[in-house]
Design a protein around this motif. Sequence first.
Motif, PDB file in Angstrom:
ATOM      1  N   SER A 236     -32.113  15.521  48.838  1.00  0.00           N
ATOM      2  CA  SER A 236     -32.534  15.648  47.497  1.00  0.00           C
ATOM      3  C   SER A 236     -31.487  16.335  46.450  1.00  0.00           C
ATOM      4  N   ARG A 237     -31.200  17.360  46.961  1.00  0.00           N
ATOM      5  CA  ARG A 237     -29.854  17.901  46.280  1.00  0.00           C
ATOM      6  C   ARG A 237     -28.804  17.315  46.245  1.00  0.00           C
TER       7      ARG A 237
ATOM      8  N   LEU B 264     -25.925  12.590  41.003  1.00  0.00           N
ATOM      9  CA  LEU B 264     -26.290  12.110  39.557  1.00  0.00           C
ATOM     10  C   LEU B 264     -25.762  12.849  38.461  1.00  0.00           C
ATOM     11  N   SER B 265     -25.771  14.222  38.833  1.00  0.00           N
ATOM     12  CA  SER B 265     -24.942  15.077  37.707  1.00  0.00           C
ATOM     13  C   SER B 265     -23.529  14.666  37.661  1.00  0.00           C
TER      14      SER B 265
ATOM     15  N   GLU C  66     -34.547  18.159  51.757  1.00  0.00           N
ATOM     16  CA  GLU C  66     -34.203  19.045  50.418  1.00  0.00           C
ATOM     17  C   GLU C  66     -32.614  18.579  50.237  1.00  0.00           C
TER      18      GLU C  66
ATOM     19  N   HIS D  58     -28.388  14.033  46.053  1.00  0.00           N
ATOM     20  CA  HIS D  58     -28.612  12.994  45.138  1.00  0.00           C
ATOM     21  C   HIS D  58     -28.503  13.709  43.893  1.00  0.00           C
ATOM     22  N   GLN D  59     -29.238  14.922  43.738  1.00  0.00           N
ATOM     23  CA  GLN D  59     -28.944  15.418  42.316  1.00  0.00           C
ATOM     24  C   GLN D  59     -27.459  15.741  41.925  1.00  0.00           C
TER      25      GLN D  59
END
Length: 135
Positions: free
Chosen positions: A92-93, A99-100, A89, A95-96
């Motif tokens: 994933s966060r 990307l953000s 998680e 990475h988000q």
Amino acid sequence: MEHLILISLPINKSLPCIRKYGIRRIFFGFRLSQLCTLATIVMIYFLSAVFIIQMGLILYLSGKIKAERIQFRSKLKPLEDFIVQLEQENVSRSHQIRLSEELKLQLKEVNTALRKNIFDLNYQLFQDSCSKKER
């Protein structure tokens, strides 16, 4: 094997053998060699019993340690799974978030280009409208 019985009695110091040899007790029914043999046999049995008890204790404790290790591993497995899940998680966060941040930078660039294009378009329209009024 004969059973030997050790009998020890205090003696009176007035006996001639006590004054001569300094013996304080008389052992009845046994010669010195028999007493040494008896003491050796008793000591062997005693040490054997102590050894067997210690070996049993070692085996018991090693079994208990093994059982506790298995129990610990069974408790540790869900924690390891939970940590792996949290790590996934987290990846994933992150990475988000990356990307953000990239999206924000691209959005700023696009906004800047769009503003410039809108300004140029408005300037062109203004020039066109001014040139039409002058005519």
